[in-house]
Design a protein around this motif. Sequence first.
Motif, PDB file in Angstrom:
ATOM      1  N   ASP A  24       0.812  -1.210   0.000  1.00 29.96           N
ATOM      2  CA  ASP A  24       0.000   0.000   0.000  1.00 29.96           C
ATOM      3  C   ASP A  24       0.852   1.269   0.000  1.00 29.96           C
ATOM      4  O   ASP A  24       0.411   2.312  -0.491  1.00 29.96           O
ATOM      5  CB  ASP A  24      -1.019   0.018   1.150  1.00 29.96           C
ATOM      6  CG  ASP A  24      -0.486  -0.553   2.449  1.00 29.96           C
ATOM      7  OD1 ASP A  24       0.656  -1.041   2.482  1.00 29.96           O
ATOM      8  OD2 ASP A  24      -1.235  -0.536   3.446  1.00 29.96           O
ATOM      9  N   LYS A 143      -9.128 -12.825   3.530  1.00 36.11           N
ATOM     10  CA  LYS A 143      -9.097 -11.927   2.384  1.00 36.11           C
ATOM     11  C   LYS A 143      -7.731 -11.942   1.685  1.00 36.11           C
ATOM     12  O   LYS A 143      -7.613 -11.535   0.527  1.00 36.11           O
ATOM     13  CB  LYS A 143      -9.405 -10.495   2.837  1.00 36.11           C
ATOM     14  CG  LYS A 143     -10.835 -10.270   3.309  1.00 36.11           C
ATOM     15  CD  LYS A 143     -11.774 -10.041   2.146  1.00 36.11           C
ATOM     16  CE  LYS A 143     -13.152  -9.628   2.624  1.00 36.11           C
ATOM     17  NZ  LYS A 143     -14.070  -9.322   1.510  1.00 36.11           N
ATOM     18  N   TYR A 145      -4.829 -10.112   2.092  1.00 39.14           N
ATOM     19  CA  TYR A 145      -4.462  -8.783   1.629  1.00 39.14           C
ATOM     20  C   TYR A 145      -2.957  -8.544   1.561  1.00 39.14           C
ATOM     21  O   TYR A 145      -2.514  -7.483   1.131  1.00 39.14           O
ATOM     22  CB  TYR A 145      -5.105  -7.719   2.532  1.00 39.14           C
ATOM     23  CG  TYR A 145      -6.561  -7.481   2.220  1.00 39.14           C
ATOM     24  CD1 TYR A 145      -7.022  -7.494   0.920  1.00 39.14           C
ATOM     25  CD2 TYR A 145      -7.476  -7.243   3.230  1.00 39.14           C
ATOM     26  CE1 TYR A 145      -8.357  -7.272   0.628  1.00 39.14           C
ATOM     27  CE2 TYR A 145      -8.811  -7.018   2.951  1.00 39.14           C
ATOM     28  CZ  TYR A 145      -9.239  -7.035   1.647  1.00 39.14           C
ATOM     29  OH  TYR A 145     -10.563  -6.803   1.366  1.00 39.14           O
ATOM     30  N   SER A 148       0.472  -5.234   4.467  1.00 37.62           N
ATOM     31  CA  SER A 148      -0.069  -3.879   4.370  1.00 37.62           C
ATOM     32  C   SER A 148       0.287  -3.085   5.618  1.00 37.62           C
ATOM     33  O   SER A 148       0.016  -3.512   6.739  1.00 37.62           O
ATOM     34  CB  SER A 148      -1.595  -3.935   4.209  1.00 37.62           C
ATOM     35  OG  SER A 148      -2.182  -2.702   4.541  1.00 37.62           O
ATOM     36  N   GLU A 210      -9.386  -2.245   1.612  1.00 38.20           N
ATOM     37  CA  GLU A 210     -10.383  -2.831   0.704  1.00 38.20           C
ATOM     38  C   GLU A 210     -10.624  -1.918  -0.500  1.00 38.20           C
ATOM     39  O   GLU A 210     -10.722  -2.397  -1.630  1.00 38.20           O
ATOM     40  CB  GLU A 210     -11.695  -3.070   1.444  1.00 38.20           C
ATOM     41  CG  GLU A 210     -11.722  -4.344   2.271  1.00 38.20           C
ATOM     42  CD  GLU A 210     -13.147  -4.827   2.517  1.00 38.20           C
ATOM     43  OE1 GLU A 210     -13.999  -3.973   2.823  1.00 38.20           O
ATOM     44  OE2 GLU A 210     -13.385  -6.037   2.404  1.00 38.20           O
ATOM     45  N   LYS A 213      -7.643  -2.141  -2.875  1.00 39.36           N
ATOM     46  CA  LYS A 213      -7.641  -3.413  -3.602  1.00 39.36           C
ATOM     47  C   LYS A 213      -8.671  -3.387  -4.735  1.00 39.36           C
ATOM     48  O   LYS A 213      -8.420  -3.898  -5.830  1.00 39.36           O
ATOM     49  CB  LYS A 213      -7.923  -4.568  -2.646  1.00 39.36           C
ATOM     50  CG  LYS A 213      -6.719  -5.015  -1.847  1.00 39.36           C
ATOM     51  CD  LYS A 213      -5.667  -5.670  -2.732  1.00 39.36           C
ATOM     52  CE  LYS A 213      -4.544  -6.292  -1.924  1.00 39.36           C
ATOM     53  NZ  LYS A 213      -3.522  -6.932  -2.776  1.00 39.36           N
ATOM     54  N   LYS A 214      -9.845  -2.823  -4.462  1.00 41.19           N
ATOM     55  CA  LYS A 214     -10.874  -2.752  -5.483  1.00 41.19           C
ATOM     56  C   LYS A 214     -10.434  -1.857  -6.642  1.00 41.19           C
ATOM     57  O   LYS A 214     -10.689  -2.154  -7.808  1.00 41.19           O
ATOM     58  CB  LYS A 214     -12.175  -2.226  -4.874  1.00 41.19           C
ATOM     59  CG  LYS A 214     -12.891  -3.229  -3.980  1.00 41.19           C
ATOM     60  CD  LYS A 214     -14.154  -2.652  -3.392  1.00 41.19           C
ATOM     61  CE  LYS A 214     -14.856  -3.676  -2.479  1.00 41.19           C
ATOM     62  NZ  LYS A 214     -16.068  -3.101  -1.833  1.00 41.19           N
TER      63      LYS A 214
END
Length: 218
Positions: A24, A143, A145, A148, A210, A213-214
């Motif tokens: 990120d 999830k 991820y 991060s 989130e 990521k989208k």
Amino acid sequence: MELTKEQIQHIDTLLKTKGIKYWDLRIEMIDHIVSDVEENSTTNDFKIELEKSLVKLDWHKSLHKENQEGWKNVNKKYRKEYVKEVLSFFKSFRNVFIYTLFTFLYYFITIQVDFDNFKKLSLVFFLTPSTLFLFSITKQIMKQYGKSVNLDYGIFYFSFPFLMISLPLQLIKEAPDNIQKLLSIALIPLFWVFSYAGYKVYKTAFTKVEKMKKELAL
């Protein structure tokens, strides 16, 4: 000059090899690089324009320092948010009323039961927020991820109240029963407030990740 997905992926890999370990953080740096290259390119040679941009941004060497500064800035942001949430809780009349009512009921129950049952009740009050913590972390793990910085600090401030209260509760174990009761009555309600603030900070971090990521998936 408009960059392709492959070229953007190349920038991501390059930043990672230079020391930016959190994806990120890399996303935010990539945005700066892509904007600079697309707006200020004078040739159609991607490698030349990328190098020019990295030099301009002073990111052409090792980025370990930038990586540290990045997570320090994120920590500062979430620490400020955490303090804000705690103070905001006590600015609400409704919250203060609930806090006072909970503390009073806790005290009322303690004077009605023996010390062994009091300890069991206190343990339940202590463990209840951990259920929400474990549920949230499990959801995050599922999830997938990745590493991060936002989630790392979200988890830290969510778990901070558990670390903060564990030591005092351990230290008072040798104190007389009545002292243990009084200190528990003072600490447990505060623990719930700090846990609530930690959850809100974690939720902010989770929502941000989130969203990022989208946007990457588009």
